[in-house]
Design an enzyme around this catalytic site. Structure first.
Site, PDB file in Angstrom:
ATOM      1  N   LYS A 267      76.432  14.317  35.939  1.00  0.00           N
ATOM      2  CA  LYS A 267      76.602  13.029  35.267  1.00  0.00           C
ATOM      3  C   LYS A 267      76.410  11.919  36.304  1.00  0.00           C
ATOM      4  CE  LYS A 267      80.193  10.058  33.132  1.00  0.00           C
ATOM      5  NZ  LYS A 267      81.522  10.015  32.489  1.00  0.00           N
ATOM      6  N   ASP A 272      80.627   2.638  34.966  1.00  0.00           N
ATOM      7  CA  ASP A 272      81.067   2.834  33.582  1.00  0.00           C
ATOM      8  C   ASP A 272      82.054   1.741  33.193  1.00  0.00           C
ATOM      9  OD1 ASP A 272      81.773   3.722  31.097  1.00  0.00           O
ATOM     10  OD2 ASP A 272      82.863   5.510  31.780  1.00  0.00           O
ATOM     11  N   LYS A 279      86.471  -0.902  28.878  1.00  0.00           N
ATOM     12  CA  LYS A 279      87.688  -0.379  29.514  1.00  0.00           C
ATOM     13  C   LYS A 279      88.604  -1.536  29.898  1.00  0.00           C
ATOM     14  CE  LYS A 279      85.744   3.755  31.756  1.00  0.00           C
ATOM     15  NZ  LYS A 279      86.592   4.762  31.108  1.00  0.00           N
ATOM     16  N   ASP A 290      81.555   7.008  38.855  1.00  0.00           N
ATOM     17  CA  ASP A 290      81.307   7.827  37.669  1.00  0.00           C
ATOM     18  C   ASP A 290      79.979   8.598  37.779  1.00  0.00           C
ATOM     19  OD1 ASP A 290      82.405   8.778  35.329  1.00  0.00           O
ATOM     20  OD2 ASP A 290      81.512   7.247  34.048  1.00  0.00           O
ATOM     21  N   ASP A 349      82.532   4.424  25.213  1.00  0.00           N
ATOM     22  CA  ASP A 349      83.078   4.843  26.515  1.00  0.00           C
ATOM     23  C   ASP A 349      82.955   6.350  26.720  1.00  0.00           C
ATOM     24  OD1 ASP A 349      84.203   4.563  28.977  1.00  0.00           O
ATOM     25  OD2 ASP A 349      86.270   4.268  28.264  1.00  0.00           O
ATOM     26  N   ARG A 353      78.983  12.458  28.052  1.00  0.00           N
ATOM     27  CA  ARG A 353      78.495  13.608  27.285  1.00  0.00           C
ATOM     28  C   ARG A 353      77.149  13.297  26.645  1.00  0.00           C
ATOM     29  NH1 ARG A 353      83.883  13.537  23.757  1.00  0.00           N
ATOM     30  NH2 ARG A 353      84.646  12.563  25.657  1.00  0.00           N
TER      31      ARG A 353
END
Ligand code: BES
Ligand code: ZN
Ligand code: ZN
Length: 501
Positions: A267, A272, A279, A290, A349, A353
């Protein structure tokens, strides 16, 4: 960077500003350490040696006359022999080397015969002590205009050998050195602020490393991603002024070009923010790391290539910046992934995935992997479940779980198995698309892993490593300053070095 050297002519010929002398508790006895006695005969009349107990974390600096070939000895306490493990050993070596650095010593000697007397295996002890010593002196390159007045790194660290021919121990030391270089690289990348390391910048870095280390690097830009159906990765990158990238690393040693490759997927979210599902401000800065999964893959593949491991490896870095703007993906959007499935986005967020599902599908479309291992700072839920010292492993293949846990165990990266509990897959059903990328908050790490599994064809050996939490150190330790830890890098490197997988 501190050089690793070898002194092969026996203890009478060893020479350095300071020598480390590791002792287990209650075993501080010169008569039992002839090499130490030969290298620093003045120890026999050093009164302070009598107070050394060998307790855990005990460090005692002893001085001989300044023009001796080994004028100082630092005793390194390891605690009781029967409780000594590699973790304690690594920390002890790192703590000792750190003290030597603070004192400004330019050269440090590690007496291999004293290491050989400890439990753990001669080669491993050499590899781990070299790796620990180098990680102890490594620092993130400063971004300050004025350089701080910190003592310089030692010029070199030498392993002192008896006058035999320790070829396998030289190789072990080189492995330790390479492991430290890999971890340092992963840390450096993950510590680099988001504005300085975009997906494009990461691709440039990978391209340079490919030339240096001897592997191929292909970068998919937006057009290529579009052409190949990376709808999920593109959706994540759309809200950012920095375009997304898929970075493909391909390595094969001579004769292995036609083998099935071992595939690593990382990833690579260079920052992020959470996207439109923003966030909270507190702690958002940490999300520059991240891309720790991608950093681990890049560092491991580059190092395996430099070492010339006899196999074929593919690394995929799924890179994007997750930002909110007028073009950003919205909750409720539906995108099409590489395998043709449509995905409903519920929370922007949960972007990791999305980039991973495209990369996983691509890995299986392009290659016939022997195994696919993905690594990602994927869910806060995993960090909540397992804490900061242990990462989650999700895998249906018990043998692969053991391989990965064993590989991590030898280098201090621990994994705990969490379930790919099939019934929860129901929770990923979508009313309007083939699948929704998230389920309820409860079991968040499992739900994320089940979403990824949807993109792995039955029969493909696959493991998912969730390193959220372990990727970042809140507190400094001898082996790692505050910040990115490089967790996972050594595990992947170990897997790449093994010929079994
Ligand atoms: N990058 C985060 C996960 C994370 C959290 C990594 C803390 C390291 C430390 C990830 O993209 C994320 O935000 N996940 C969400 C998923 C949720 C919205 C389903 C999370 O864990 O809260
Ligand atoms: Zn996120
Ligand atoms: Zn994320």
């Amino acid at each position: 960077m501190t050089d690793i050297r070898f002194q092969n002519l026996g203890p009478e010929q060893w020479k350095a500003d300071i020598m480390l002398a590791p002792f287990c508790e209650g075993e501080v006895d010169l008569a039992q350490c002839p090499e130490l006695d030969k290298a620093a005969p003045w120890l026999a009349v050093a009164p302070a040696l009598r107070d050394v107990r060998g307790e855990k974390e005990e460090l005692t600096l002893l001085h001989g006359h300044h023009d001796l070939s080994v004028p100082r000895v630092l005793t390194v306490g390891l605690g009781q022999r029967d409780t000594l493990d590699m973790e304690i050993f690594r920390k002890a070596v790192a703590g000792a080397v750190r003290l030597c650095t603070q004192k400004g010593f330019a050269s440090i000697l590690l007496p291999e015969p004293m290491l050989a007397a400890l439990p753990g295996g001669r080669e491993r002890l050499v590899e781990e002590s070299v790796c620990a010593a180098l990680l102890a002196v490594n620092r993130f390159p400063s971004l300050k205009k004025k350089l701080e007045k910190s003592p310089p790194e030692p010029e070199w660290i030498a392993l002192g050998f008896m006058d035999d021919k320790p070829d396998c121990l030289h190789a072990a030391a080189r492995r330790g050195e390479n492991a430290a270089t890999a971890v340092s690289l992963a840390r450096e990348l993950a510590n680099t602020p988001g504005n300085l390391l975009s997906p494009r910048a990461l691709a440039e870095r990978a391209t340079r490393l490919a030339e240096e280390c001897g592997f191929a690097c292909t970068v998919f830009d937006e057009d290529t991603l579009e052409k190949n159906g990376f709808g999920a990765l593109l959706a994540v990158g759309r809200g950012s002024a920095q375009p997304p990238r898929l970075i493909i690393l391909e390595y094969a040693s001579g004769g292995c070009e036609q083998d099935k490759p071992l595939v690593f997927v990382g990833k690579g979210i260079t920052f992020d923010s959470g996207g439109l599902c923003l966030k909270p401000a507190a702690g958002m800065g940490e999300m520059k790391s991240d891309m720790s999964g991608a950093a681990a893959v890049l560092a491991a593949v580059a190092t395996a290539a430099r070492e010339g491991v006899p196999r074929r490896i593919v690394g995929l870095l799924a890179c994007a910046e997750n930002m909110p703007d007028g073009r950003a993906m919205r909750p409720g959007d539906v995108v099409r992934a590489v395998n043709g499935d449509t995905v409903e986005i519920a929370n922007t967020d949960a972007e990791g995935r999305l980039v991973l599902c495209d990369a996983l599908a691509w890995a299986q479309k392009e290659w016939t992997p022997t195994a696919v291992v993905d690594i990602a700072t994927l869910t806060g839920a995993c960090a909540v479940a397992l804490g900061k010292d242990m990462a989650g492993i999700f895998c249906d293949d018990a043998e692969l779980v053991e391989r990965i846990r064993a590989a991590g165990g030898t280098c201090g990266e621990h994994y705990w198995e969490l379930p790919l509990w099939k019934p929860y897959a129901e929770q990923l059903k979508s009313e309007i698309a083939d699948i929704c990328h998230m389920g309820p908050r409860e079991g968040g790490a499992v739900n994320a892993a089940l979403f990824l599994r949807h993109f792995v064809t039955d029969g493909v050996r696959w493991a998912h490593l969730d390193i959220a939490g372990t990727d970042w150190a809140e507190k400094a330790s001898p082996l790692c300053p505050v910040g990115a830890t490089g967790f996972g890098t050594r595990t992947l490197l170990e897997l790449a070095r093994e010929d079994a997988l």
